[in-house]
Design an enzyme around this catalytic site. Structure first.
Site, mmCIF file in Angstrom:
data_model
loop_
_atom_site.group_PDB
_atom_site.id
_atom_site.type_symbol
_atom_site.label_atom_id
_atom_site.label_comp_id
_atom_site.label_asym_id
_atom_site.label_seq_id
_atom_site.Cartn_x
_atom_site.Cartn_y
_atom_site.Cartn_z
ATOM 1 N N CYS A 62 -3.594 -24.207 -22.792
ATOM 2 C CA CYS A 62 -3.630 -23.414 -23.816
ATOM 3 C C CYS A 62 -4.056 -24.093 -25.215
ATOM 4 C CB CYS A 62 -2.711 -22.192 -24.066
ATOM 5 S SG CYS A 62 -1.128 -22.537 -24.928
ATOM 6 N N ALA A 65 -1.126 -25.779 -26.749
ATOM 7 C CA ALA A 65 -0.890 -27.009 -25.732
ATOM 8 C C ALA A 65 -1.732 -28.099 -26.598
ATOM 9 C CB ALA A 65 -1.042 -26.863 -24.443
ATOM 10 N N ARG A 96 4.959 -34.754 -22.571
ATOM 11 C CA ARG A 96 3.772 -35.841 -22.438
ATOM 12 C C ARG A 96 4.207 -37.726 -22.270
ATOM 13 N NH1 ARG A 96 -0.977 -35.966 -25.272
ATOM 14 N NH2 ARG A 96 -2.179 -36.246 -23.704
ATOM 15 N N HIS A 195 -7.512 -28.506 -29.476
ATOM 16 C CA HIS A 195 -7.906 -29.716 -30.182
ATOM 17 C C HIS A 195 -8.857 -29.971 -31.455
ATOM 18 C CE1 HIS A 195 -7.783 -31.420 -25.661
ATOM 19 N NE2 HIS A 195 -6.485 -31.644 -26.225
HETATM 20 S S1 SF4 Z 1 2.300 -21.164 -23.815
HETATM 21 FE FE1 SF4 Z 1 2.683 -20.073 -25.816
HETATM 22 S S2 SF4 Z 1 0.785 -20.235 -27.044
HETATM 23 FE FE2 SF4 Z 1 0.076 -21.157 -24.913
HETATM 24 S S3 SF4 Z 1 -0.757 -19.248 -23.998
HETATM 25 FE FE3 SF4 Z 1 1.452 -19.193 -23.437
HETATM 26 S S4 SF4 Z 1 2.505 -17.854 -25.017
HETATM 27 FE FE4 SF4 Z 1 0.379 -18.369 -25.695
#
Ligand code: SF4
Lengths: 493, 67
Positions: A62, A65, A96, A195
């Site tokens: 996402c 991330a 990572r 990014h």
């Molecule tokens: S990891 Fe967290 S920020 Fe990313 S999609 Fe899931 S809930 Fe949303």
């Protein structure tokens, strides 16, 4: 199995698509293609950066991330608050392997997880007060931090907290940069937008901080390493080569990087961009605003390193160019020995890749140096410009897949029967259980570095260690042996 | 944003769409002005009122979508 012809590869794609319902089939067909060197523009044959289909197994991340995990996270002397519920940060903590030097918890914070740990009441009443309180607390507990970033998780955007206001206020109080990043996970189709958002945050909140400060003395040979996240020490093994050439690396973005380095980057003469996908935005910005040229380079495998070193040197005067030749000469014996040792063991082996931003095309050269052949490659979150660059690097009639689904990847592997797969942790155990040697190409399978000449030696050793591991002949239970053709068993069909 | 590529061509980058394409043709590209209808290699067209004197690249300009 020998290398497939164009027709065979096309037939394979059709066969794999067969099981999908009509709509899904039409959509997925656009993401799979056979490489064709004739094609100048990838968008003619492949669609990318589109929303994944609901119902298929995608391997994407996402936006959070992309920002916290990739771009901001490795900045070691800042504290990155995962703002929202605890899980997003905790489950990805230190995953990572961005190496750094420093004392964790004192002056560096890379592997720690800071979170505002949202509860029901924060969702209902808003979390701005909590955020302000956390930042004051951080300042008390970790006074050596150089600044704070607020990495928004999904709920922040949903409940409409004003993190910018809190950040500005706190920045005044603690007299350090506080950067709000609007990288809620639901934005965009993959980590790629994260990014971009992170780059924009750097542009808006950090990059210009020292524009009027001339205390940093720049030289004519200042370069920066951009888009190297120092996975397993990658940036370090790249940096030594540049320094041996007589260049001065004044910033590393962002592996083992610091806030001060980011702020000083506009003082560089050339930005060296390794991961184009995640940092092209800021490089473009610096080109426009500060007139700093940038170039993409590739430090995987001696052939590409040599090319890149020469290309970098061409930006500078003759001494640097001569030095580049000296560096290449100096390591020649070393990498020739590596190739002499491993090439006979790896020659002709076929590899399939499925990774993230730059590796699906960058690593191809390193495999080729070892006599191996990449027969399929694909990106999780690339855009068309990445595929434009890939077409040239891949062999003709090889398979290219964008945002491949779990099902497709498995089917491709069953048919193509590669000798090695390079992908991530989510794919690893499926393929290992199918009896196919596997390397994680995101985290280097807890090895590394793979960049630079030093990295190449490790890369070659790791590939050999995995491919020629005796365990692959032991996959089948002894009492089943002999019933089937051993060939079929090895492929896990 | 528009920048000059290594091969000398102009690269058209649309930040909003994260799209990167070469410029195939520009309606007006003379000593004195630059602009008009711009066609990208993917076939899409954008329009900008001709700028004079021609801008230096890299630069960011605001284009309109042309039909
Ligand atoms: S990891 Fe967290 S920020 Fe990313 S999609 Fe899931 S809930 Fe949303």
């Amino acid at each position: 199995m020998s290398v497939m012809t164009r027709e065979e590869t096309e037939a394979l794609i059709q066969e794999v698509l067969e099981v999908y319902p009509e709509g899904a089939k039409k959509d997925r067909a656009k993401h799979l293609t056979v490489n064709d060197h004739e094609v100048e523009q990838s968008k003619k044959c492949i669609t990318s950066n589109r929303k994944s289909l609901p119902g298929v197994m995608t391997i994407r991340g996402c936006a959070y991330a992309g920002s916290k995990g990739v771009v901001w996270g490795p900045i070691k002397d800042m504290i990155h608050i995962s703002h929202g519920p605890v899980g997003c940060g905790q489950y990805s903590r230190a995953g990572r392997r961005n190496y750094y030097v420093g004392t964790t918890g004192v002056n560096t914070f890379g592997t720690m997880n800071f979170t505002s740990d949202f509860q029901e009441k924060d969702i209902v009443f808003g979390g701005d007060k909590k955020l302000a309180k956390i930042m004051t607390e951080i300042e008390q507990l970790f006074p050596l931090n150089k600044g704070i970033t607020v990495q928004s998780e999904c709920p922040i955007g949903l409940i409409g907290d004003d993190i910018e206001a809190v950040s500005k206020k706190t920045a005044k109080e603690i007299e350090k940069p506080v950067v709000p990043v609007r990288c809620e996970g639901f934005r965009g189709v993959s980590q790629s937008l994260g990014h971009h958002i992170a780059n924009d945050a750097v542009r808006d909140w950090v990059l210009h901080n020292r524009d009027n400060d001339s205390s940093f003395e720049s030289t004519d040979y200042d370069v920066t390493i951009i888009g190297d996240y120092n996975i397993g020490g990658d940036a370090w093994s790249s940096r030594t080569l540049l320094e041996e050439m007589g260049l001065r690396v004044i910033a590393q973005w962002s592996g083992d990087g610091t806030l001060a380095e980011m702020e000083n980057t506009p003082k560089a003469k050339l930005n060296l961009l390794h991961c184009y996908r995640s940092m092209n935005y800021i490089s473009r910005h610096m080109e426009e605003k500060y007139g700093i040229p940038w170039m993409e380079y590739n430090f995987f495998g001696p052939t590409k390193i040599e090319e890149s070193l020469r290309k970098i040197a061409a930006f500078f005067d003759e001494t640097i160019q001569a030095n580049a030749e000296k560096v290449i000469e100096k390591y020649k014996a070393e990498y020739d020995a590596v190739i002499a040792k491993y090439r006979p063991r790896l020659e002709g082996k076929k590899v399939m890749l499925y990774v993230g931003g730059l590796r699906p095309r960058h690593i191809i050269g390193a495999y080729e140096d070892l006599g191996m052949e990449v027969v399929g490659t694909g990106y999780e979150f690339a855009h068309n410009d990445d595929y434009d660059r890939t077409i040239k690097d891949m062999g003709n009639a090889t398979l290219i897949y964008d945002d491949v689904t779990g099902y497709e990847f498995e089917e491709f592997v069953k048919k193509i029967k590669p000798d090695l797969i390079g992908s991530g942790i989510k794919e690893k155990y499926i393929f290992q259980k199918m009896g196919i040697p596997f390397r994680q190409m995101h985290s280097w399978d807890y090895s590394g570095p793979y960049h630079g000449y030093d990295g190449f030696a490790i890369f070659a050793r790791d590939m050999d260690m995995t491919l020629n591991n005796p365990c692959w002949s032991k996959i089948q239970a002894p009492w089943l042996k002999g019933e089937e053709e051993p060939e079929a068993a090895a492929a896990g069909a | 944003m528009i920048r000059v590529k290594d091969n000398g061509a102009l690269l058209f980058y649309i930040a909003k769409k994260d799209q990167e394409d070469e410029i195939a043709s520009v309606e007006k590209d003379t000593e004195t002005e630059w602009g008009g209808e711009v066609e990208l290699t993917d076939g899409s067209k954008y329009y900008i009122d001709p700028i004079s004197p021609p801008p230096t690249f890299p630069t960011t300009l605001r284009f309109k979508r042309a039909e």
